[in-house]
Write a protein that holds these residues in place. Sequence first.
Motif, PDB file in Angstrom:
ATOM      1  N   ARG A  90       0.842  -1.203   0.000  1.00 48.26           N
ATOM      2  CA  ARG A  90       0.000   0.000   0.000  1.00 48.26           C
ATOM      3  C   ARG A  90       0.877   1.252   0.000  1.00 48.26           C
ATOM      4  O   ARG A  90       0.594   2.228  -0.713  1.00 48.26           O
ATOM      5  CB  ARG A  90      -0.918   0.017   1.218  1.00 48.26           C
ATOM      6  N   SER A  91       1.952   1.220   0.786  1.00 49.54           N
ATOM      7  CA  SER A  91       2.892   2.339   0.800  1.00 49.54           C
ATOM      8  C   SER A  91       3.553   2.508  -0.568  1.00 49.54           C
ATOM      9  O   SER A  91       3.723   3.634  -1.054  1.00 49.54           O
ATOM     10  CB  SER A  91       3.963   2.105   1.877  1.00 49.54           C
ATOM     11  N   SER A  92       3.892   1.388  -1.200  1.00 47.59           N
ATOM     12  CA  SER A  92       4.530   1.446  -2.517  1.00 47.59           C
ATOM     13  C   SER A  92       3.592   2.013  -3.574  1.00 47.59           C
ATOM     14  O   SER A  92       4.005   2.784  -4.451  1.00 47.59           O
ATOM     15  CB  SER A  92       5.008   0.054  -2.928  1.00 47.59           C
ATOM     16  N   VAL A  93       2.320   1.625  -3.515  1.00 52.28           N
ATOM     17  CA  VAL A  93       1.334   2.175  -4.457  1.00 52.28           C
ATOM     18  C   VAL A  93       1.274   3.693  -4.305  1.00 52.28           C
ATOM     19  O   VAL A  93       1.301   4.442  -5.295  1.00 52.28           O
ATOM     20  CB  VAL A  93      -0.056   1.548  -4.236  1.00 52.28           C
ATOM     21  N   ALA A  94       1.208   4.175  -3.069  1.00 50.55           N
ATOM     22  CA  ALA A  94       1.160   5.618  -2.829  1.00 50.55           C
ATOM     23  C   ALA A  94       2.450   6.288  -3.307  1.00 50.55           C
ATOM     24  O   ALA A  94       2.417   7.359  -3.926  1.00 50.55           O
ATOM     25  CB  ALA A  94       0.937   5.898  -1.342  1.00 50.55           C
ATOM     26  N   TYR A  95       3.574   5.645  -3.052  1.00 47.41           N
ATOM     27  CA  TYR A  95       4.870   6.211  -3.440  1.00 47.41           C
ATOM     28  C   TYR A  95       4.977   6.382  -4.953  1.00 47.41           C
ATOM     29  O   TYR A  95       5.343   7.458  -5.450  1.00 47.41           O
ATOM     30  CB  TYR A  95       5.983   5.290  -2.927  1.00 47.41           C
ATOM     31  N   PHE A  96       4.639   5.345  -5.681  1.00 50.54           N
ATOM     32  CA  PHE A  96       4.765   5.422  -7.130  1.00 50.54           C
ATOM     33  C   PHE A  96       3.659   6.256  -7.769  1.00 50.54           C
ATOM     34  O   PHE A  96       3.729   6.581  -8.949  1.00 50.54           O
ATOM     35  CB  PHE A  96       4.806   4.019  -7.742  1.00 50.54           C
ATOM     36  N   SER A  97       2.654   6.610  -6.968  1.00 47.37           N
ATOM     37  CA  SER A  97       1.612   7.527  -7.438  1.00 47.37           C
ATOM     38  C   SER A  97       1.963   8.974  -7.108  1.00 47.37           C
ATOM     39  O   SER A  97       1.211   9.889  -7.447  1.00 47.37           O
ATOM     40  CB  SER A  97       0.265   7.178  -6.798  1.00 47.37           C
TER      41      SER A  97
END
Length: 292
Positions: A90-97
Amino acid sequence: MDAMGPEWQKIEKVLDRRVSPRVRARLALVAGQYAFYLGILAFDLGDDDTARGLLTVASQHAAQAKDLLPASSPRRSDVSLLDGSVAAIRSSVAYFSGSYGEAADIAAQAREGAHPFARPILAGCEARAAVLAHRPDDAYATLADMQEHVWDGAIMPGPNPGDAAFVHSFLAIALAHLGNGVEAEPHARISLELEIAAGPDHYVQIGGNYTALARTYLRRPEPDPERAADATRQALLAVEGRPTRGVVQRAAEMWRQLDARWPELPAVRDLGEIVKTSGRALQAASGDATAV
């Protein structure tokens, strides 16, 4: 997804029936793990909406299993691992967004008390996001926490382990973003060597390490655009035929930075063509991301 999707749906159908609490707890955990891995696949293909939905389902199943399991059950550790793994992606999704503050917050909230396998992963996710969220003090503190909790055990269900290769990679990423490219370069090289030695199946990590290495050449007092372009090209070659969102997206960002400052360099022009081809391949692959 073609292989896992039907199996996951079978388990979901069983959960719709009447089963004992013990069986329901076990199946909820397995269904959560399936949803988690499907969420990773969706994320890797750049389908964030599907990834978020699947990760939400994984969290719901983890909560269900936790409610049903006895306090003394060893499976509670598996639930804790699933919770931490979901938070990392979930953190990675936010980061790459581009939602860096959100990415740092998600990882920070899950890091304290996390399963030992997940803790260094969450620390790395928090650190790289904290830098870009303009929280350098948080980033340095979390990098220290990551180094204190390196995972040296066996592979477990979840993201890539927070082992030595992971720690060096995320040190390189964070330090380069902080402008310390010279300090970051050895970490990127150590991680790259470790991942290459691990074998060709680590192509995602290898590609990611090449983009991290590329960034170290730019975030230093005397940038080296040609070496940065070559490292970025190597990143895309590592995932050629297996387009992966994180590598392709970061490579495109590196190329845009290079093209803005050194458009006349042949290495930069050539990289632009490879980036465009990789972007089209990822877009084509993402069309199948919802086929679960």
